[in-house]
Design a protein around this motif. Structure first.
Motif, mmCIF file in Angstrom:
data_model
loop_
_atom_site.group_PDB
_atom_site.id
_atom_site.type_symbol
_atom_site.label_atom_id
_atom_site.label_comp_id
_atom_site.label_asym_id
_atom_site.label_seq_id
_atom_site.Cartn_x
_atom_site.Cartn_y
_atom_site.Cartn_z
ATOM 1 N N VAL A 64 0.816 -1.414 0.066
ATOM 2 C CA VAL A 64 -0.095 -0.007 0.031
ATOM 3 C C VAL A 64 0.942 1.095 -0.083
ATOM 4 O O VAL A 64 0.366 2.156 -0.588
ATOM 5 C CB VAL A 64 -0.857 0.120 1.143
ATOM 6 C CG1 VAL A 64 -0.321 0.133 2.541
ATOM 7 C CG2 VAL A 64 -1.861 1.184 1.035
ATOM 8 N N ALA A 68 -0.208 1.983 -3.562
ATOM 9 C CA ALA A 68 -1.629 2.595 -3.275
ATOM 10 C C ALA A 68 -2.692 1.677 -3.627
ATOM 11 O O ALA A 68 -3.621 1.985 -3.951
ATOM 12 C CB ALA A 68 -1.715 3.950 -4.036
ATOM 13 N N GLN A 69 -2.557 0.193 -2.942
ATOM 14 C CA GLN A 69 -3.753 -0.456 -3.039
ATOM 15 C C GLN A 69 -4.701 -0.187 -1.857
ATOM 16 O O GLN A 69 -4.375 -0.859 -0.603
ATOM 17 C CB GLN A 69 -3.157 -1.920 -3.195
ATOM 18 C CG GLN A 69 -3.596 -2.837 -4.355
ATOM 19 C CD GLN A 69 -3.480 -4.210 -4.159
ATOM 20 O OE1 GLN A 69 -2.528 -4.614 -3.819
ATOM 21 N NE2 GLN A 69 -4.566 -4.906 -4.592
ATOM 22 N N GLU A 70 -5.431 0.610 -1.964
ATOM 23 C CA GLU A 70 -6.181 1.143 -0.793
ATOM 24 C C GLU A 70 -7.631 1.743 -1.250
ATOM 25 O O GLU A 70 -7.661 2.321 -2.256
ATOM 26 C CB GLU A 70 -5.604 2.307 0.022
ATOM 27 C CG GLU A 70 -6.196 2.476 1.359
ATOM 28 C CD GLU A 70 -7.195 3.525 1.303
ATOM 29 O OE1 GLU A 70 -7.914 3.793 2.444
ATOM 30 O OE2 GLU A 70 -7.450 4.018 0.322
ATOM 31 N N PHE A 72 -12.002 2.711 0.551
ATOM 32 C CA PHE A 72 -12.528 2.943 1.735
ATOM 33 C C PHE A 72 -13.923 3.243 1.464
ATOM 34 O O PHE A 72 -14.585 3.189 0.260
ATOM 35 C CB PHE A 72 -11.864 4.442 2.348
ATOM 36 C CG PHE A 72 -12.045 5.480 1.681
ATOM 37 C CD1 PHE A 72 -11.198 5.988 0.660
ATOM 38 C CD2 PHE A 72 -13.094 6.320 1.715
ATOM 39 C CE1 PHE A 72 -11.103 7.109 -0.187
ATOM 40 C CE2 PHE A 72 -13.141 7.767 0.834
ATOM 41 C CZ PHE A 72 -12.207 8.000 0.182
ATOM 42 N N PHE A 142 -11.912 0.635 5.892
ATOM 43 C CA PHE A 142 -11.052 0.781 4.859
ATOM 44 C C PHE A 142 -10.354 -0.425 4.838
ATOM 45 O O PHE A 142 -10.289 -1.231 5.657
ATOM 46 C CB PHE A 142 -10.342 2.085 4.634
ATOM 47 C CG PHE A 142 -9.405 2.402 6.206
ATOM 48 C CD1 PHE A 142 -10.243 2.507 7.237
ATOM 49 C CD2 PHE A 142 -8.100 2.024 6.159
ATOM 50 C CE1 PHE A 142 -9.289 2.748 8.425
ATOM 51 C CE2 PHE A 142 -7.419 2.291 7.246
ATOM 52 C CZ PHE A 142 -8.143 2.701 8.633
ATOM 53 N N PHE A 144 -6.479 -2.182 2.911
ATOM 54 C CA PHE A 144 -5.028 -1.835 2.266
ATOM 55 C C PHE A 144 -4.171 -2.881 2.308
ATOM 56 O O PHE A 144 -4.520 -4.067 3.077
ATOM 57 C CB PHE A 144 -4.445 -0.643 2.955
ATOM 58 C CG PHE A 144 -4.220 -0.731 4.331
ATOM 59 C CD1 PHE A 144 -5.314 -0.490 5.249
ATOM 60 C CD2 PHE A 144 -3.158 -1.280 4.817
ATOM 61 C CE1 PHE A 144 -4.857 -0.450 6.773
ATOM 62 C CE2 PHE A 144 -2.853 -1.433 6.368
ATOM 63 C CZ PHE A 144 -3.823 -1.116 7.120
ATOM 64 N N THR A 146 -1.117 -5.022 2.836
ATOM 65 C CA THR A 146 -0.069 -5.245 3.972
ATOM 66 C C THR A 146 1.205 -5.989 3.574
ATOM 67 O O THR A 146 2.199 -5.875 4.151
ATOM 68 C CB THR A 146 -0.559 -5.870 5.367
ATOM 69 O OG1 THR A 146 -1.229 -7.045 4.876
ATOM 70 C CG2 THR A 146 -1.590 -4.632 5.584
ATOM 71 N N TYR A 158 -3.932 -8.567 3.240
ATOM 72 C CA TYR A 158 -4.530 -7.146 3.418
ATOM 73 C C TYR A 158 -5.252 -7.054 4.792
ATOM 74 O O TYR A 158 -5.298 -8.317 5.559
ATOM 75 C CB TYR A 158 -5.857 -7.123 2.426
ATOM 76 C CG TYR A 158 -5.364 -7.230 0.785
ATOM 77 C CD1 TYR A 158 -5.295 -6.185 0.064
ATOM 78 C CD2 TYR A 158 -5.479 -8.310 0.401
ATOM 79 C CE1 TYR A 158 -4.932 -6.038 -1.149
ATOM 80 C CE2 TYR A 158 -4.981 -8.462 -0.976
ATOM 81 C CZ TYR A 158 -4.602 -7.379 -1.520
ATOM 82 O OH TYR A 158 -4.193 -7.393 -2.772
ATOM 83 N N CYS A 198 -11.354 4.846 -3.849
ATOM 84 C CA CYS A 198 -9.975 4.603 -3.567
ATOM 85 C C CYS A 198 -9.069 5.818 -3.090
ATOM 86 O O CYS A 198 -9.619 6.788 -3.505
ATOM 87 C CB CYS A 198 -9.204 3.808 -4.682
ATOM 88 S SG CYS A 198 -8.999 4.764 -6.257
ATOM 89 N N GLY A 199 -8.048 5.547 -2.263
ATOM 90 C CA GLY A 199 -7.558 6.647 -1.730
ATOM 91 C C GLY A 199 -6.647 7.482 -2.696
ATOM 92 O O GLY A 199 -6.535 8.738 -2.912
#
Ligand SMILES: *Cc1c(COP(=O)(O)O)cnc(C)c1O
Length: 358
Positions: A64, A68-70, A72, A142, A144, A146, A158, A198-199
């Motif tokens: 992440v 940026a694999q996130e 919410f 959310f 993400f 890990t 995740y 996504c973020g």
């Protein structure tokens, strides 16, 4: 799945909490607890905990932080007149979360598990419900990546977390109508991630949003990326346009607009009231022309955080124009009242939108 309840060694003292929730602002105050659930490829979702809210350890190579694999969600818990806590259309948030997950190559989380995580946390921290008028517990689920891995592929591990933030007014001014800046930057291109929550979409919107703030506006308006002509949405809210003959339109989703649950609820309520409402493309030039001729009488921005807010003034590099009187219009007020009433249990919920907790 069983949630392990971890004891809190030092929750915020009640008097400190009670003074904090009397003036919560937006997004800066947090409750004592959080939910955490882990995912490993092969094992699936596991280790659900409801425990103290606090920092989380991440490997510096956690994907992440690099790719940026996130994703919410944003939702609210309300307190009904009888004291019961309630959610508004949480199934829609869970379904949208999984659509965002699919677009970001992340695993789906069962909708019941998503809702159960939210339910347990809201019930645990319900004493944090803000004492201000119009307050709610803002809920932020959310997920993400890990996994410690720098190669470019979907991660295999995740974390899913839920935190709560007691919230008052979204807009600092608390003003009845907001002022918006039409950006030269774009938010979402065809084939991109515009319809995923996504973020990364927000990271890319910070410069244009900062520009809007610097010019004294409350929000930024994004036009479509292909023609720079069609109005899409605000940085975090969808738009509706109301005309003098009672007609109302909102831009069609087309893959580049975030499918707002507030937007969908307004479409439903408006149709039901017999309003002539359509999903229709609307250009920036037409917006200005219709505002100047008086054909356009209201523009409303909608989203979970601020519910429904009037747009009073629009500015761009081509100058400014005012919508209606520059203040909140009639229909914006009526729709806001109805929606807020359903959410807070003072208007009958004929759609099964309200889920009581407890
Ligand atoms: C979350 C969001 C919205 C509003 O969605 P709601 O479900 O109504 O809260 C609109 N636009 C963007 C970009 C968003 O992230």
């Amino acid at each position: 799945m069983n949630f392990e309840h971890l004891p809190h060694p030092a929750p915020v003292p009640a008097d400190t909490r009670d003074s904090a929730i009397a003036d919560p602002g937006f997004g800066k105050l947090f409750t004592d607890h959080m939910v955490s659930i882990d995912y490993d490829e092969g094992q699936g979702w596991h280790s659900a905990t409801l425990g103290p809210r606090g920092p989380i350890a991440l490997d510096p190579a956690a994907s992440v932080l690099h790719y940026a694999q996130e994703i919410f969600e944003g939702m609210k818990a309300y307190r009904l007149a009888d004291g019961t806590m309630a959610l508004f259309r949480p199934q829609a948030n869970a379904a949208r979360f999984n659509k965002s997950a699919a677009r970001l190559a992340m695993p789906a989380i069962p909708e019941e598990l998503f809702i159960e995580a939210v339910r347990q946390l809201v019930l645990k921290d319900q004493d944090w419900f803000p004492s201000v008028d119009g307050g709610a517990l803002y809920i932020r689920p959310f997920m993400f990546a890990t996994e410690a891995f720098l190669g470019v592929r979907p991660a295999k591990q995740y974390k899913f977390l839920v935190i709560l933030s007691p919230a008052g007014n979204y807009f600092k001014s608390g003003s009845p109508a907001v002022s918006v800046w039409v950006s030269d930057y774009t938010r979402a291109a065809p084939g991109g991630t515009g319809e995923a929550k996504c973020g990364g979409n927000y990271a890319a919107s910070l410069v244009p949003t900062g520009e809007a703030f610097a010019k004294g506006h409350d929000q930024v308006v994004f036009l479509d990326a292909a023609e720079r002509k069609w109005i899409e949405e605000l940085g975090g809210m969808n738009l509706f346009f109301v005309f003098d003959d009672g007609r109302m339109i909102t831009p069609p989703l087309r893959g580049t607009i975030l499918p707002g649950i507030t937007r969908d609820s307004i479409l439903t309520l408006a149709r039901e009231q017999g309003l002539d409402v359509a999903e229709e493309m609307y250009s920036i030039d037409q917006w200005r022309a219709d505002a100047e001729s008086g054909k356009l009488v209201e523009t409303m921005a909608c989203g979970t955080a601020a519910v429904v807010t009037a747009v009073g003034k629009v500015a761009s590099h081509d100058g400014e124009f005012t919508i209606g009187s520059g203040g909140p219009g009639q229909l914006t007020g009526a729709i806001r009242e109805k929606l807020v009433g359903i959410q807070r249990g003072t208007v009958e919920d004929t759609h099964g939108w309200v889920m009581k907790l407890g």
